[in-house]
Design an enzyme around this catalytic site. Structure first.
Site, PDB file in Angstrom:
ATOM      1  N   TYR A 104     113.027  83.993  15.455  1.00  0.00           N
ATOM      2  CA  TYR A 104     112.972  83.156  16.604  1.00  0.00           C
ATOM      3  C   TYR A 104     112.948  84.335  17.990  1.00  0.00           C
ATOM      4  CZ  TYR A 104     118.156  82.299  16.189  1.00  0.00           C
ATOM      5  OH  TYR A 104     119.401  82.094  16.080  1.00  0.00           O
ATOM      6  N   GLU A 105     112.989  83.955  19.169  1.00  0.00           N
ATOM      7  CA  GLU A 105     112.937  84.501  20.478  1.00  0.00           C
ATOM      8  C   GLU A 105     112.096  85.629  20.456  1.00  0.00           C
ATOM      9  OE1 GLU A 105     113.990  82.938  22.770  1.00  0.00           O
ATOM     10  OE2 GLU A 105     115.509  81.750  21.686  1.00  0.00           O
ATOM     11  N   GLY A 106     111.106  85.423  19.429  1.00  0.00           N
ATOM     12  CA  GLY A 106     109.725  86.501  19.322  1.00  0.00           C
ATOM     13  C   GLY A 106     110.302  87.234  18.245  1.00  0.00           C
ATOM     14  N   ARG A 111     117.341  87.295  23.955  1.00  0.00           N
ATOM     15  CA  ARG A 111     116.846  88.461  22.867  1.00  0.00           C
ATOM     16  C   ARG A 111     118.126  89.279  22.895  1.00  0.00           C
ATOM     17  NH1 ARG A 111     110.458  89.138  24.725  1.00  0.00           N
ATOM     18  NH2 ARG A 111     109.778  87.481  23.613  1.00  0.00           N
ATOM     19  N   MET A 122     115.900  75.589  25.997  1.00  0.00           N
ATOM     20  CA  MET A 122     114.672  76.092  26.629  1.00  0.00           C
ATOM     21  C   MET A 122     113.520  75.511  25.548  1.00  0.00           C
ATOM     22  SD  MET A 122     114.780  80.021  26.019  1.00  0.00           S
ATOM     23  CE  MET A 122     115.047  80.833  24.478  1.00  0.00           C
TER      24      MET A 122
END
Length: 591
Positions: free
Chosen positions: A439-441, A295, A162
């Site tokens: 990562y991933e927020g 997440r 992604m």
């Protein structure tokens, strides 16, 4: 010198006793999900992880990936390990049988994800990204895209990524500059630059499918104007083979603190051919199919690294002889006692164990709800389960990755100077764990998501999916005398969470800064309360089997959690109630 053994006994306890196995087997396609089917799968996964993936973990960290002429090579042994992983059918395990998958539910697949992350987190990045791409295409792709690409992703022949982040934007995706120009043949031409793309280029599969966020010419400003596109590295031929090279080039590899065997790439898209996934300008919601799943998986990364660090810390504490027990020698026939006898070492090991087993139970509970949200035939039941998953996703991502960082650091501390030396393997777990909080927020973003989006969603409906069953459990068990030592601290923590929720909602409604000021502490308070709930449920089971060492250890660990870890909730609640005044007081120029 490190080693790894999958914690199969605890995993089976959760799958067969903690979550309701009948709820799982009642779901369509899950009637045969039980020990006869699942135990051999877990055994084979454990063998794969300990004998194939873990032996190349340290060497992969030391060698890292290399980039030459736009081509990335993974470390020695990774291609062979991927071939074994692919040929064993592991990429297809939790995929739809319509596209060649095996249909194993998420709650079983999560246990295998944990094993992979414990054994070799860098390796696990590659199938993890591919499964996310599979999920996005399955839910949002056209029939033509699904027919062309899904079987290849499911089989592991092709892999996915992604592509969100750009040099000028990470969290604020409304600032992306990548453009998508419509072509006469119905496809689009994608041009732009992406960074921090995990598995963006590698030599494990014959094709890589990039899911790319970009903006159409008529895109409205901000996140409302983002679309999602599928951009393959090689354009497929009519017979399904990789054809001409698309306009996608790896322009750089990031030199990272950890997960060095995972190729983290900068990618340039230059008039690359792509296809729209989902509706125009609705790409962010489609991408969140991948991100929400990612997440949860990132939370499991933290859990997996905490587990392997704990195992090696315990092994060292049993063998390392240093000093004497404070209340007298434990081994008079030896020159010193093992460090396991020392209170502070026991404190660290029990903290690791209590957090790990609690987090594993929490992840299992939520993953079962994810299965229900996906598979249950009743719409209202699916909605209720999905509400809980939505609420708990930021908590699992943030809390479990914080535990991963804390536990790997403690594991290294148990080994003292040897933990700091590369030969023992502990410092790699620390370095690998650190990225999961970012990562991933970032975990701060997860806290804002919890407070800003999830807490008030549908006038508090998401919150009720957690608050109501926990309150009902506390009330139902309040007269259970043997369980009282667990119910009482759970009830107090739950009360603090209720109070903090009401206060944060009141303040945040009129002043968003107040909501943000309390968000991180609120998430930690919520996570501790959730762990107290699952630990109480596990203790209830263990109390019924007092003569079995496994359950006796469960009770001992549950008591430690309640007495030594759950009290942290008081501090987090106090920080939430303190408000944001002290954060405002410092003028910007004073920093």
């Amino acid at each position: 010198m490190a080693s790894y053994t999958a914690p199969l006994r605890d995993m089976r306890f959760l799958l067969n006793e903690f979550v309701d196995p009948e709820r799982l087997r009642a779901l369509p396609g899950c009637a045969e999900i039980g020990p006869d089917l699942v135990d051999p799968i877990l055994d084979q996964a454990a063998t794969l992880c300990s004998e194939v993936l873990f032996p190349i973990n340290r060497s992969g960290d030391e060698e890292g990936c290399t980039l030459a002429n736009g081509t990335v090579s993974t470390p020695a042994g990774f291609k062979e390990a991927w071939a074994q992983f692919r040929d064993g059918g592991w990429p297809s395990l939790a995929c739809d049988p319509e596209y060649g998958g095996q249909g194993i539910p998420k709650s079983v697949g999560l246990l295998i994800e944990e094993m992979i992350c414990s054994a070799n987190m860098s390796f696990g990045m590659y199938p993890g990204l591919s499964h996310g791409a599979y999920s996005a295409l399955l839910k949002h792709g056209t029939d033509e895209l699904r027919a062309t690409y899904l079987e290849k992703l499911v089989s592991g022949e092709w892999m996915g990524t992604m592509c969100l982040t750009e040099p000028q934007c990470g969290t604020d995706l409304g600032l992306i500059r990548t453009r998508a120009i419509p072509a006469e043949d119905g496809s689009f031409r994608i041009t732009g630059n992406k960074i921090f793309i995990s598995a963006g280029e590698h030599d494990l599969s014959e094709n890589i499918l990039h899911l790319v966020l970009a903006k159409l010419p008529d895109a409205p400003p901000g996140t409302r104007g983002i679309s999602l596109f599928l951009v393959p590295k090689f354009l497929p031929t009519p017979d399904g083979r990789p054809g001409a090279r698309n306009g996608v080039t790896c322009t750089g590899l990031e030199h990272k603190m950890g997960i060095k065997a995972s190729a983290t790439c900068a990618l340039a898209f230059e008039d690359a051919q792509g296809w729209l996934v989902g509706r125009p300008h609705k790409g962010l919601s489609a991408m969140f199919t991948m991100m929400n799943e990612a997440r949860l998986s990132v939370g499991v990364q933290g859990l997996g690294l905490a587990e392997v660090s704990y195992q090696n810390a315990v092994a060292y504490a049993r063998e390392r002889l240093q000093g004497r027990a404070l209340n007298g020698s434990a081994n008079t026939d030896k020159p010193a006692d093992p460090i396991l006898v020392h209170p502070d070492v026991r404190r660290m090991l029990l903290t690791m164990r209590a957090e790990i087993e609690g987090c594993r139970a929490l992840a299992m509970w939520v993953s079962l709800e994810q299965d229900i949200a996906t598979l249950h035939p009743d719409a209202a039941t699916r909605e209720a389960a999905d509400d809980l998953v939505q609420l708990m996703t930021p908590i699992i991502k943030a809390y479990l990755t914080d535990v991963g960082w804390e536990a790997t650091a403690m594991g290294m501390q148990v080994l003292g100077g040897h933990g700091y030396i590369r030969d023992w393997g502990m410092e790699q777990f620390v370095r690998d764990a650190r990225i999961a909080q970012i990562y991933e927020g970032t975990n701060g973003i997860q806290a804002l998501d919890l407070v800003g989006r999830k807490m008030g969603a549908h006038t508090g409906r998401y919150l009720r999916r957690f608050f109501h069953p926990v309150l009902a459990y506390i009330e139902a068990k309040s007269e259970n005398e043997p369980l009282g030592e667990f119910i009482l601290p759970l009830s107090k923590a739950f009360g603090r969470l209720q109070q903090a929720t009401a206060e944060l909602a009141r303040r945040g409604f009129s002043d968003p800064f107040e909501a943000g000021a309390g968000a991180s502490d609120y998430l930690k308070l919520f996570g501790l309360t959730a762990l107290a709930y699952v630990w109480t449920r596990m203790a209830e089971i263990a109390l019924q089997k007092p003569d079995d060492d496994f359950y006796r250890a469960k009770l001992a660990t549950a008591r430690f959690f309640m007495a030594r870890i759950l009290p942290r909730s008081t501090g987090h609640a106090a920080a939430v109630m303190a408000g944001g005044a002290t954060l405002r007081a410092m003028e910007d120029a004073m920093f």
